[in-house]
Design a protein around this motif. Sequence first.
Motif, PDB file in Angstrom:
ATOM      1  N   GLY C  72       0.676  -1.190  -0.077  1.00  0.00           N
ATOM      2  CA  GLY C  72      -0.012   0.095  -0.033  1.00  0.00           C
ATOM      3  C   GLY C  72       0.998   1.033  -0.064  1.00  0.00           C
ATOM      4  O   GLY C  72       0.571   2.385   0.598  1.00  0.00           O
ATOM      5  N   GLU C  73       2.129   1.227  -0.568  1.00  0.00           N
ATOM      6  CA  GLU C  73       2.952   2.353  -0.595  1.00  0.00           C
ATOM      7  C   GLU C  73       2.397   3.515  -1.380  1.00  0.00           C
ATOM      8  O   GLU C  73       2.228   4.586  -0.986  1.00  0.00           O
ATOM      9  N   PRO C  75      -0.928   4.200  -2.270  1.00  0.00           N
ATOM     10  CA  PRO C  75      -2.246   4.838  -1.667  1.00  0.00           C
ATOM     11  C   PRO C  75      -1.719   5.574  -0.418  1.00  0.00           C
ATOM     12  O   PRO C  75      -2.261   6.839  -0.239  1.00  0.00           O
ATOM     13  N   VAL C  76      -0.749   5.407   0.444  1.00  0.00           N
ATOM     14  CA  VAL C  76      -0.279   6.238   1.614  1.00  0.00           C
ATOM     15  C   VAL C  76       0.565   7.432   0.932  1.00  0.00           C
ATOM     16  O   VAL C  76       0.123   8.471   1.484  1.00  0.00           O
ATOM     17  N   ALA C  77       1.359   7.214   0.026  1.00  0.00           N
ATOM     18  CA  ALA C  77       2.224   8.453  -0.600  1.00  0.00           C
ATOM     19  C   ALA C  77       1.270   9.324  -1.099  1.00  0.00           C
ATOM     20  O   ALA C  77       1.106  10.732  -0.994  1.00  0.00           O
ATOM     21  N   THR C  80      -0.957  11.012   1.727  1.00  0.00           N
ATOM     22  CA  THR C  80      -0.368  11.937   2.362  1.00  0.00           C
ATOM     23  C   THR C  80      -0.332  13.311   1.539  1.00  0.00           C
ATOM     24  O   THR C  80      -0.522  14.541   2.178  1.00  0.00           O
ATOM     25  N   LEU C  81       0.066  13.279   0.394  1.00  0.00           N
ATOM     26  CA  LEU C  81       0.006  14.394  -0.638  1.00  0.00           C
ATOM     27  C   LEU C  81      -1.355  14.888  -0.383  1.00  0.00           C
ATOM     28  O   LEU C  81      -1.782  16.214  -0.451  1.00  0.00           O
ATOM     29  N   VAL C 103      -8.330  17.792   9.466  1.00  0.00           N
ATOM     30  CA  VAL C 103      -7.550  17.371   8.531  1.00  0.00           C
ATOM     31  C   VAL C 103      -6.804  16.220   9.481  1.00  0.00           C
ATOM     32  O   VAL C 103      -6.179  15.065   8.866  1.00  0.00           O
ATOM     33  N   ILE C 104      -6.690  16.457  10.648  1.00  0.00           N
ATOM     34  CA  ILE C 104      -5.977  15.346  11.582  1.00  0.00           C
ATOM     35  C   ILE C 104      -6.795  14.240  11.509  1.00  0.00           C
ATOM     36  O   ILE C 104      -6.523  13.200  11.602  1.00  0.00           O
ATOM     37  N   ALA C 107      -6.511  12.480   8.526  1.00  0.00           N
ATOM     38  CA  ALA C 107      -5.126  11.452   8.611  1.00  0.00           C
ATOM     39  C   ALA C 107      -5.175  10.349   9.475  1.00  0.00           C
ATOM     40  O   ALA C 107      -4.975   9.137   8.947  1.00  0.00           O
ATOM     41  N   MET C 108      -5.625  10.538  10.580  1.00  0.00           N
ATOM     42  CA  MET C 108      -5.739   9.618  11.561  1.00  0.00           C
ATOM     43  C   MET C 108      -6.630   8.255  11.113  1.00  0.00           C
ATOM     44  O   MET C 108      -6.316   7.005  11.219  1.00  0.00           O
ATOM     45  N   LEU C 111      -5.855   7.700   6.612  1.00  0.00           N
ATOM     46  CA  LEU C 111      -4.750   7.355   6.511  1.00  0.00           C
ATOM     47  C   LEU C 111      -4.016   6.066   7.069  1.00  0.00           C
ATOM     48  O   LEU C 111      -3.469   4.914   6.870  1.00  0.00           O
ATOM     49  N   LEU C 112      -4.304   6.261   8.542  1.00  0.00           N
ATOM     50  CA  LEU C 112      -3.745   5.179   9.183  1.00  0.00           C
ATOM     51  C   LEU C 112      -4.589   4.257   9.890  1.00  0.00           C
ATOM     52  O   LEU C 112      -4.548   3.336  10.629  1.00  0.00           O
ATOM     53  N   ARG C 113      -5.960   4.323   9.491  1.00  0.00           N
ATOM     54  CA  ARG C 113      -7.239   3.525   9.815  1.00  0.00           C
ATOM     55  C   ARG C 113      -7.230   3.358  11.180  1.00  0.00           C
ATOM     56  O   ARG C 113      -7.342   2.019  11.828  1.00  0.00           O
ATOM     57  N   LEU C 114      -7.079   4.550  11.938  1.00  0.00           N
ATOM     58  CA  LEU C 114      -7.485   4.207  13.631  1.00  0.00           C
ATOM     59  C   LEU C 114      -8.927   4.332  13.781  1.00  0.00           C
ATOM     60  O   LEU C 114      -9.583   5.190  13.014  1.00  0.00           O
TER      61      LEU C 114
END
Lengths: 308, 487, 150
Positions: C72-73, C75-77, C80-81, C103-104, C107-108, C111-114
Amino acid sequence: MLRIGAALIALLPLTAHAQYPQKAVEMTVLFGGSSATIAQVLADALSKELGVPVAAVSRTGAGGAVGYSFVRSSPPNGYTIVWNSNSISTVFHSGNIDFDYRAFEPVARIGMEVPALAVRTDSGWTALEDFAAAARSRRMRVGISGRGSFVHLVSAALFETMGIDVVYVPYGQGTAPAELLGRRVDAALQWPSQFKAQVDAKQLRVLAVTSPARIPVLPDVPTAKEQGFDVDLVMWRGLAAPRGTPKEVVARLEAAARRVVASPRFKELSAKLGFEPAFLPASEFGVLVARDDAAIASLMTELGLKKR
Amino acid sequence: MIAEALSPATLAATAAGSVVGLVFGAIPGLTFSMALALMMPFTFGMAPVPAIAMLFAVYSGGMTGGAVSAVLLGIPGTPSSAATVFDGYQLARRGEASLALGAAVIASAFGGLFSLLVMMLLVEQVASFAIRFGPAEIFALVLFGLSTICGLAERSMLRGLIAGVLGLMVMTIGLDEIDGVPRLTFGTVQLQQGVNMLVAMIGLFAVPQVITTFLERRATLSPWPGEVTAEFPWRRLRGYWWLMLRSSTIGTIVGAIPGTGGPIAAFLAYDHARRFSARPEAYGTGELGGIVAPESANNAVMGGALIPMLSLGIPGDPATAVILGGLLIHGLQPGPLFVQSNASLVYALYLTIVVSWVIILLVQIWGIRLFVRVLRVPPHVLGVCILVLCAIGSYAIRNAVFDVYLMAIIGVLGYLLQRLRIPLAPVVLGLVLGPTLEQQYRTALILSEGSHRIFFESPFAVTFFALTAAIVGWQIWSSTRRRPRTR
Amino acid sequence: MRLGAALVLIALAWLWLVRTEIPDAGAGWPGPRGFPQLLGVVLAVLGVWMMAAGLGGSAARVDERTRPTYTGELPVAAGTLGVLVLYAFLLERAGFLIATPLVIVLAMAGLLRLRRWLPIVSLAAGFTFGCWIIFEALGTPLPRGSWIGW
């Protein structure tokens, strides 16, 4: 703490008919160095006059293009003003922005800065005529700020009147006086405050200033005109707001600026910074800006620097 | 006047200035130049000694603070601390953040005090030496700095060179300062101001590292050592004093030359340290010398830059220009006669610089325990916070949202380069040296009316050219010998 | 090899842009174009060098220090952009105080699937407020946004 308080107050909803100013005014500063210091002195005094914080916010770069563009696209409500100068004309005519001085409402002229031509004392030149005579036998190198900058225009006008051809060496960051001391250039055309210390120490000599009358910082230095070379080019500095700013808001700012410039404190600090306070009300300031713009345009056309 | 340097008002102003400087320096995007400009109005109403003392303290505090975020977050707080990231951040990742921060602050104080000493004893000599550096000499010096790409290239010289060229390319965008024409701006005003060095650095250092952290998190790898020691091993600095002295000398001299500045001095010192180290291969992986050298050099720049400012009245960089404004406001006109005719005031100011360093040392060493707590935050959470901080830091540099977009794009391009095994350090070096290199070269040619002889008529320039040639030659020779094994 | 070819293409595109996007100030060489042109040529030469080295076969060897590859490189990169670009967009329009928590959280959670919402929301609120206080106290105003206008 004060700033946080002011910020919290700024969050409160405003009523439409509230009297200007109700919140902090932001004054965009286009350049660093002495112009930024005097801007801070002015902002500090203006905030006392207006009763709200006036913040001098620096938006430097691209000869002022960045800051002018920002202010022009800001809402014309008097909360965004610009500490402007002849650079509005030089940056427009050099083709770097697509709007000119008419995109702004003049508020007031605050003062003037007069370019000065300096040489080393050991060169033996004491008047413009000496320099001109020497320049006829050898091509002189003259330190200026970047090409198309105001001092470049002034020196071009001066040397054209004197009938001599020189090499213009552009230096950023105000290092031209150092280059003059280092003997790499024969003369430098910069602001008097940059030469003051060396003049006092008799290492540099200012041959002429380009204003119509002598200036208080260098009272012994004759003008170019006195020496028979008719050049009258002075940089004005003043305040302007985006076009469409209400008349009463401009009038409020103008009145505040008038009182600041008249205050002994502002005069004292200006003198120390080598800045010459010279208030002009909005209407007369507008006429001056337009007249200067035309003069700069024709000068730049002659020099082949006019791109628009 | 001397007593005024130790008066409560001056001490309070110095302490406030140091702390404000530290905070500005430590937040990426807020620089000491901004701190100086913002503190300026407060000095209007003060007496001269506390006013100038506060500005000096902001300067030294800000320069030192830059190392804090360089070590802890891997992002330079100011451009001058970019070289500190390479080894400082690696040390932090190994759990030795407090060692790195301690070394940084001690080296900083050493550099600052060393340059103060030079300023006190040799003002005139250094000033007359520095003034002999014109465009041709500065060009030669910066070209010499560029040869350090060889040292930063990690494994492949070719990839290092590519990276360096890319960095140099980025810095040509914007309004050309010499001829006043827009370059590669595509008709936009925003690009005319060019790519700000610090915006590019924030993007290059922070974004690739945050992306990697996110990927590691998704792969449930924990890159951080669980614990962070907060001890402060003075002993580890033994053996670095001689390096500190040499780096401080580099910093003082570079600082005294108008038109150069902290970032260039820091990179020159970093390369000097690596080149004369017994273990050059350790640099970039967490070698203490890689922190000590740039930090002592960039703080020595302050004293260096004050030399032409005090003795000639000529500011060498934007920060000293603000300080000059502060002096002028108080009716003090620095110049050839300044030091003699205001001896007691000048010595009072020197004393306040010493006081500010004492305060900075105390605050920083005490603060280290506090700072390293940042590393207890889980890396991926810290990563999200870093993204936000990078964005608002980039915004704050020029109050422009455009710079946030720019930072994001440069950051992702930086990640791409990293994946293509193109090292980022030479890109940063290109960013730092590019504008000066080009400008001085062109100014020199304008001075000589187009003749390259100007570069060979100056003994300084010729010396630096010879050094550059020697380094490049040595590098090629040693890489051809290594070629069979690595490429 | 492919990288070398890409660099040559980038260098050629750069040289073309230098010709079209940098006016010739008429001041002779180097002028405003000289340095960018030189850089373009150097990059092209380096690209050719890399291609040549690739043909020689030595670059085919895998670098032993190659980093681990992640799933998943892309999608993450790209994510982030995306988050940064969205943040910049919102900063300008909605202002710092609204854009940052959004945005926080994005991202959480994205992107981080928390999925532990309480810590996420409290971090978003706390970090936003902390930054705002610090920046305001330091006198460096954060964007207030054009939609709301305070």
